[in-house]
Design a protein around this motif. Sequence first.
Motif, short mmCIF file in Angstrom:
data_model
loop_
_atom_site.label_atom_id
_atom_site.label_comp_id
_atom_site.label_asym_id
_atom_site.label_seq_id
_atom_site.Cartn_x
_atom_site.Cartn_y
_atom_site.Cartn_z
N ASN A 181 1.02 -1.31 -0.05
CA ASN A 181 0.00 0.08 0.05
C ASN A 181 0.83 1.33 -0.13
O ASN A 181 1.14 1.91 0.96
CB ASN A 181 -1.04 -0.15 1.25
CG ASN A 181 -2.21 1.08 1.09
OD1 ASN A 181 -2.11 1.84 0.12
ND2 ASN A 181 -3.04 0.84 2.05
N VAL A 205 0.60 4.31 -1.17
CA VAL A 205 -0.01 5.45 -0.97
C VAL A 205 0.11 5.61 0.33
O VAL A 205 0.15 6.74 1.08
CB VAL A 205 -1.29 5.56 -1.41
CG1 VAL A 205 -2.17 6.78 -1.13
CG2 VAL A 205 -1.45 5.33 -3.20
N GLU A 206 -0.48 4.79 1.38
CA GLU A 206 -0.71 4.85 2.54
C GLU A 206 0.83 5.24 3.59
O GLU A 206 0.98 5.95 4.07
CB GLU A 206 -1.16 3.48 3.21
CG GLU A 206 -1.26 3.46 4.69
CD GLU A 206 -1.62 2.05 5.36
OE1 GLU A 206 -2.83 1.87 5.72
OE2 GLU A 206 -0.73 1.10 5.15
N PHE A 261 -5.17 11.21 -3.33
CA PHE A 261 -5.31 10.04 -3.48
C PHE A 261 -6.23 9.43 -2.46
O PHE A 261 -6.95 8.34 -2.84
CB PHE A 261 -3.91 9.28 -3.27
CG PHE A 261 -2.83 9.47 -4.29
CD1 PHE A 261 -3.05 9.03 -5.77
CD2 PHE A 261 -2.00 10.40 -4.14
CE1 PHE A 261 -2.27 9.31 -6.82
CE2 PHE A 261 -1.07 10.39 -5.01
CZ PHE A 261 -1.31 10.03 -6.27
#
Lengths: 191, 271
Positions: free
Chosen positions: A31, A33-34, A91
């Motif tokens: 993940n 983006v996280e 995002f």
Amino acid sequence: MPTLRVGLFILCAVPAGLLIERLLTGGLGANPVEALLHGTGSWGLRLLLVTLAITPLRHLTGANWLVRLRRQVGLWAFAYASAHFSIFIVFEHRAVLSSIVEDIIDRPYILIGTSAFLLLLPLAITSTKGWIRRLGRRWQQLHWLIYPAAVLGVLHFFMLIRANRWTEPLIYAAILALLLGFRALRRWRVV
Amino acid sequence: ESLDGLADSAFSTDETLTGYEEITTYNNFYEFGTGKEDPSSLAPKRLEHRPWTITISGEADNTGEFEIDDFLSGLTLEERIYRLRCVEAWSMVIPWAGVSLASVIKRAAPTSKAKYVRFDTLYDPQVMPAQAARGFSFLASIDWPYREGLRMDEAVHPLSFLATGLYGKEMPSQNGAPIRLVVPWKYGFKSIKSIVRIHFQETQPETTWAQLAPSEYGFYANVNPEVNHPRWSQAEERRIGELFKRDTLMFNGYADEVAPLYAGMDLRAQY
């Protein structure tokens, strides 16, 4: 001094460089983006605390040249916070305004984080020599906004903690308390 | 290692599969720590898949301790490609291998008093370091073993599944080897890992997250874009591997199959 400033620039750019390197090599995990959201947020907060540490360090050590590094560290903190906020906008919310506004209204920690970022915005804009000259005494007053911004930033971090992983926000809160406490004591002429 | 002769299932989705690497390195399995990468770094070297005993207990005729291979023998091993939606607002598409939960329950022959079924994860602090946590850590505040439960009609629903593998291979430790629950219309935390006990009971079981934070996690935990977690929206989710978020579907897209189970219930109150 220029060497010191260049060195500081490189140092502050290292976390961003590492994040980009890990992004390109898949090192940010499943993940990314996280991971980017958390990475930029953490570094924004850390550098904000470093910015606030410069004045007490200067008073304690007498190293007056430290103050000349303060603007750059502050701007780096703002750069990481901007990246953090942009990732959130693009995002997390596909840059849809209604979705962003709803999130800010519904969730206190988003409101608090957004407030912290908005407080930093005028400080970044007025960080130039021209603005310092133009604002005079009021520049100093305006830049006191860094205190509520830092408090809200730490609070934002506290409020999004899951699974009681309090250690990191507690460390930041302790450092912030120390930095603000030092200023209070100085104001009351204790130190 | 690889599982042969998996039957296809009409319940499978044809959506793009999440990569094996992502499925096996981005895990919530707090017995091995709260970080997403803790389970994949610790579980493979600590969790032994055999011997493994499953205890069937409570309100059922065929109770007892069963060695896992006996427990599974004679049941149809299928592949089910399901969406998995985590309560943290991310999702995956996973090709599970396993058996229908209904077939296991039928064999256990629950009595008329069995209104709920409870599942327990392995309790072994030697294997699962978080279970040995002491002091002020969050992990020490969890009343181990991890427990989950379903209402009986949910448990015997054809979508409810006991998985023993993924991607046509034996279940990796970090994903809940050797056997775990998969309830695709509920948030991932319902899909309990590394099961050692299946217990039939008359009253609604106390489940781990509902016990830890009752205002944030309910017993039902049905995926519901209209009922937000107190601190984040459940209307959208990030499909692992995608940059932008996508809309979350009611019951994780399984509304046609499972909505009748909850007819007449207020899903805001019974979240």
